[in-house]
Design a protein around this motif. Structure first.
Motif, PDB file in Angstrom:
ATOM      1  N   LEU A   1       0.839  -1.364   0.077  1.00  0.00           N
ATOM      2  CA  LEU A   1      -0.059   0.117   0.164  1.00  0.00           C
ATOM      3  C   LEU A   1       1.050   1.309   0.118  1.00  0.00           C
ATOM      4  O   LEU A   1       1.951   1.139   0.761  1.00  0.00           O
ATOM      5  N   ALA A   2       0.387   2.310  -0.704  1.00  0.00           N
ATOM      6  CA  ALA A   2       1.319   3.341  -0.927  1.00  0.00           C
ATOM      7  C   ALA A   2       1.498   4.022   0.698  1.00  0.00           C
ATOM      8  O   ALA A   2       0.547   4.231   1.408  1.00  0.00           O
ATOM      9  N   THR A   3       2.703   4.627   0.904  1.00  0.00           N
ATOM     10  CA  THR A   3       3.049   5.188   2.049  1.00  0.00           C
ATOM     11  C   THR A   3       3.471   6.723   1.715  1.00  0.00           C
ATOM     12  O   THR A   3       4.535   6.680   0.880  1.00  0.00           O
ATOM     13  N   SER A   4       2.636   7.541   1.729  1.00  0.00           N
ATOM     14  CA  SER A   4       2.962   8.738   1.433  1.00  0.00           C
ATOM     15  C   SER A   4       4.010   9.290   2.077  1.00  0.00           C
ATOM     16  O   SER A   4       4.506   9.174   3.240  1.00  0.00           O
ATOM     17  N   SER A   5       4.790  10.592   1.560  1.00  0.00           N
ATOM     18  CA  SER A   5       5.749  11.395   2.299  1.00  0.00           C
ATOM     19  C   SER A   5       5.137  12.024   3.403  1.00  0.00           C
ATOM     20  O   SER A   5       3.712  12.107   3.358  1.00  0.00           O
ATOM     21  N   PHE A   6       6.003  12.408   4.324  1.00  0.00           N
ATOM     22  CA  PHE A   6       5.587  13.057   5.630  1.00  0.00           C
ATOM     23  C   PHE A   6       4.619  14.571   5.140  1.00  0.00           C
ATOM     24  O   PHE A   6       3.456  14.759   5.572  1.00  0.00           O
ATOM     25  N   LYS A   7       5.302  15.092   4.132  1.00  0.00           N
ATOM     26  CA  LYS A   7       4.675  16.300   3.727  1.00  0.00           C
ATOM     27  C   LYS A   7       3.174  16.000   3.084  1.00  0.00           C
ATOM     28  O   LYS A   7       2.316  16.821   3.274  1.00  0.00           O
ATOM     29  N   THR A   8       3.247  15.081   2.327  1.00  0.00           N
ATOM     30  CA  THR A   8       1.750  14.540   1.593  1.00  0.00           C
ATOM     31  C   THR A   8       0.727  14.099   2.592  1.00  0.00           C
ATOM     32  O   THR A   8      -0.265  14.438   2.828  1.00  0.00           O
ATOM     33  N   SER A   9       1.378  13.465   3.727  1.00  0.00           N
ATOM     34  CA  SER A   9       0.536  12.892   4.741  1.00  0.00           C
ATOM     35  C   SER A   9      -0.069  14.033   5.447  1.00  0.00           C
ATOM     36  O   SER A   9      -1.290  13.827   5.851  1.00  0.00           O
ATOM     37  N   LEU A  10       0.759  14.893   5.780  1.00  0.00           N
ATOM     38  CA  LEU A  10       0.114  16.295   6.604  1.00  0.00           C
ATOM     39  C   LEU A  10      -0.876  16.881   5.676  1.00  0.00           C
ATOM     40  O   LEU A  10      -1.836  17.349   6.389  1.00  0.00           O
ATOM     41  N   MET A  11      -0.530  16.933   4.382  1.00  0.00           N
ATOM     42  CA  MET A  11      -1.326  17.817   3.600  1.00  0.00           C
ATOM     43  C   MET A  11      -2.829  17.058   3.550  1.00  0.00           C
ATOM     44  O   MET A  11      -3.959  17.683   3.484  1.00  0.00           O
ATOM     45  N   VAL A  12      -2.732  15.580   3.289  1.00  0.00           N
ATOM     46  CA  VAL A  12      -3.918  14.836   3.138  1.00  0.00           C
ATOM     47  C   VAL A  12      -4.731  14.773   4.346  1.00  0.00           C
ATOM     48  O   VAL A  12      -5.926  15.044   4.315  1.00  0.00           O
ATOM     49  N   GLY A  13      -4.131  14.734   5.424  1.00  0.00           N
ATOM     50  CA  GLY A  13      -4.681  14.786   6.625  1.00  0.00           C
ATOM     51  C   GLY A  13      -5.475  16.286   6.881  1.00  0.00           C
ATOM     52  O   GLY A  13      -6.811  16.354   7.309  1.00  0.00           O
ATOM     53  N   ALA A  14      -4.808  17.277   6.514  1.00  0.00           N
ATOM     54  CA  ALA A  14      -5.241  18.539   6.800  1.00  0.00           C
ATOM     55  C   ALA A  14      -6.677  18.739   5.796  1.00  0.00           C
ATOM     56  O   ALA A  14      -7.658  19.401   6.041  1.00  0.00           O
ATOM     57  N   VAL A  15      -6.444  18.435   4.471  1.00  0.00           N
ATOM     58  CA  VAL A  15      -7.478  18.566   3.546  1.00  0.00           C
ATOM     59  C   VAL A  15      -8.945  17.767   3.935  1.00  0.00           C
ATOM     60  O   VAL A  15      -9.880  18.388   4.004  1.00  0.00           O
ATOM     61  N   VAL A  16      -8.549  16.544   4.523  1.00  0.00           N
ATOM     62  CA  VAL A  16      -9.720  15.824   5.081  1.00  0.00           C
ATOM     63  C   VAL A  16     -10.286  16.568   6.318  1.00  0.00           C
ATOM     64  O   VAL A  16     -11.573  16.599   6.482  1.00  0.00           O
ATOM     65  N   LEU A  17      -9.678  17.087   7.259  1.00  0.00           N
ATOM     66  CA  LEU A  17      -9.992  17.898   8.093  1.00  0.00           C
ATOM     67  C   LEU A  17     -10.874  19.277   7.819  1.00  0.00           C
ATOM     68  O   LEU A  17     -11.788  19.431   8.512  1.00  0.00           O
ATOM     69  N   LEU A  18     -10.277  19.920   6.787  1.00  0.00           N
ATOM     70  CA  LEU A  18     -10.830  21.070   6.113  1.00  0.00           C
ATOM     71  C   LEU A  18     -12.233  20.610   5.689  1.00  0.00           C
ATOM     72  O   LEU A  18     -13.173  21.567   5.820  1.00  0.00           O
ATOM     73  N   GLY A  19     -12.139  19.583   4.962  1.00  0.00           N
ATOM     74  CA  GLY A  19     -13.410  19.306   4.466  1.00  0.00           C
ATOM     75  C   GLY A  19     -14.546  19.211   5.459  1.00  0.00           C
ATOM     76  O   GLY A  19     -15.556  19.642   5.535  1.00  0.00           O
ATOM     77  N   PHE A  20     -14.460  18.474   6.731  1.00  0.00           N
ATOM     78  CA  PHE A  20     -15.205  18.417   7.761  1.00  0.00           C
ATOM     79  C   PHE A  20     -15.690  19.751   8.300  1.00  0.00           C
ATOM     80  O   PHE A  20     -16.610  20.261   8.698  1.00  0.00           O
ATOM     81  N   LEU A  21     -14.646  20.712   8.474  1.00  0.00           N
ATOM     82  CA  LEU A  21     -14.892  21.984   9.074  1.00  0.00           C
ATOM     83  C   LEU A  21     -15.598  22.791   7.838  1.00  0.00           C
ATOM     84  O   LEU A  21     -16.687  23.524   8.617  1.00  0.00           O
ATOM     85  N   ILE A  22     -15.750  22.654   6.787  1.00  0.00           N
ATOM     86  CA  ILE A  22     -16.593  23.313   5.761  1.00  0.00           C
ATOM     87  C   ILE A  22     -17.888  22.866   6.111  1.00  0.00           C
ATOM     88  O   ILE A  22     -18.806  23.767   6.045  1.00  0.00           O
ATOM     89  N   LEU A  23     -18.092  21.455   5.917  1.00  0.00           N
ATOM     90  CA  LEU A  23     -19.294  21.072   6.192  1.00  0.00           C
ATOM     91  C   LEU A  23     -19.919  21.363   7.353  1.00  0.00           C
ATOM     92  O   LEU A  23     -21.159  21.507   7.659  1.00  0.00           O
TER      93      LEU A  23
END
Length: 309
Positions: free
Chosen positions: A195-217
Motif C-alpha cells: 500500500l502506498a506510503t505517502s511522504s510526511f509532507k503529503t501525509s500532513l496535507m492529506v490529513g489537513a484536507v480531510v479535516l478542512l472538508g469536515f470544517l467546511i461541512l
C-alpha cells in the motif's frame, strides 16, 4: 450461512432500520420543524451550502492528485478534479462504491493505472476513517458530562491542536504498520505492491484536507441552523463534531448509497439534545438536499470541463 454471507443482508437490514427510524421521526416531528426563513440570509445560506459541498469535492480532487504524485503519476490538477467531480456522483448507486469504480475507470482512460488508483483510494479511506473516528470519539465525550461537559472549550487551543496533529499522523503510521505486519495482504490490496506510503509532507496535507472538508461541512450546517431555521443553539465546534460523527456512520455502513438514511438517522440522535428534535430532523433534510445539489453541481461542472480538458 457463513458470517461473510450474513454481512450483506445485515447491512441492508441496518440501512432499512435507519431509514424507518428517520422517516418515522420526520413524520412525528413534521410540525416541530422550524419554518425556513427565505429572506436574503436564508437564500445566502442555501447557496453557501451548495457551494460548500462542491468545494469539498474540489478538495478531494486536490488530495487525490497529491497522493498520485507520490506514486509517480502526475495528472494535471484540473483533470484530477474533473475525474473526482464526475465519479463522485456514483456514490448514490447501490452499494456505495460506485464513485470508486468510476474513479478507477475514468483514471484508467487517461493513463492512471487502476492499481495505483485503488491504492490511493485505500489510503484516502484510512484518512477519512481516522479523522471521522476522532470526531466520533469527541462526540461521545461531548455527551458524557461526567468526562467533559464542555468539550470544544475545556480542551483549550493546545489540547485541540495536539488532538488535530494526532489525527493527521495516525493514518501514516497505521499504513506503515500494516505493510510491515501484513505484507501479503498489503500487496494484494495494492495491486502487487505494498500500500502506498505517502511522504510526511503529503501525509500532513492529506490529513489537513480531510479535516478542512469536515470544517467546511460543519460551517455549512451552522449557517443552515442560523440563517435557514433561525436556530441559535449549538456552537460551531459542536455542530462540526456531531456532523462528522454522523457522516462517519453513513460512510462505513455498506449498502447505503451516499449514506442516505443512515447519516440522517444519526443526525437526529446526536443533534436532538443540542437543537431539539424538530430542528434535528430539519437539519438532516436540509443537509441531505445541500449534499445532493452540491454533488450535482460538481458533476455538471465536471462534465462541462470535458470539452476543454
Amino acid at each position: 450461512m457463513t458470517p461473510r454471507k450474513l454481512l450483506k443482508p445485515m447491512a441492508y437490514a441496518l440501512v432499512a432500520l435507519a431509514f424507518y427510524y428517520f422517516l418515522s421521526e420526520l413524520y412525528k416531528r413534521l410540525g416541530d420543524i422550524p419554518p425556513i426563513h427565505w429572506d436574503a440570509y436564508g437564500v445566502l445560506a442555501a447557496l453557501a451550502s451548495v457551494l460548500g459541498v462542491a468545494a469539498t469535492i474540489a478538495l478531494n480532487g486536490y488530495m487525490w492528485r497529491a497522493l498520485l504524485l507520490d506514486q509517480g503519476v502526475a495528472p494535471s490538477l484540473p483533470k484530477a478534479m474533473q475525474i473526482i467531480a464526475i465519479a463522485q456522483f456514483g456514490k448514490y448507486l447501490p452499494g456505495n462504491v460506485g464513485h470508486y469504480a468510476g474513479r478507477a475507470a475514468l483514471g484508467s482512460a487517461v493513463g492512471i493505472p487502476v492499481a495505483v488508483t485503488l491504492s490511493t483510494i485505500l489510503v484516502e479511506t484510512v484518512w477519512n476513517l481516522a479523522v471521522g473516528a476522532g470526531f466520533a470519539a469527541l462526540a461521545l465525550l461531548l455527551f458524557s458530562r461526567a468526562l467533559l461537559p464542555m468539550l470544544p472549550y475545556s480542551l483549550g487551543p493546545l489540547g485541540l491542536g495536539l488532538l488535530t496533529a494526532g489525527l493527521l499522523v495516525v493514518p501514516a503510521i497505521a499504513i506503515r504498520l500494516f505493510n510491515h505486519f501484513f505484507p501479503a495482504l498489503s500487496q494484494r490490496l495494492g495491486g502487487g505492491k505494498p500500500l502506498a506510503t505517502s511522504s510526511f509532507k503529503t501525509s500532513l496535507m492529506v490529513g489537513a484536507v480531510v479535516l478542512l472538508g469536515f470544517l467546511i461541512l460543519g460551517g455549512v450546517l451552522k449557517l443552515q441552523a442560523m440563517w435557514l431555521f433561525g436556530i441559535d443553539a449549538g456552537h460551531y465546534p459542536t455542530m462540526t463534531i456531531l456532523f462528522a460523527a454522523s457522516w462517519l456512520v453513513g460512510y462505513v455502513v455498506p449498502g447505503a448509497p451516499g449514506g442516505v438514511g443512515v447519516r440522517e438517522a444519526m443526525m437526529v440522535l446526536l443533534f436532538t439534545p443540542v437543537v431539539g428534535a424538530g430542528a434535528a430532523v430539519g437539519l438532516g433534510v436540509s443537509m441531505r438536499l445541500a449534499t445532493m445539489l452540491g454533488d450535482s453541481l460538481a458533476f455538471g461542472l465536471g462534465l462541462m470541463s470535458r470539452k476543454v480538458l
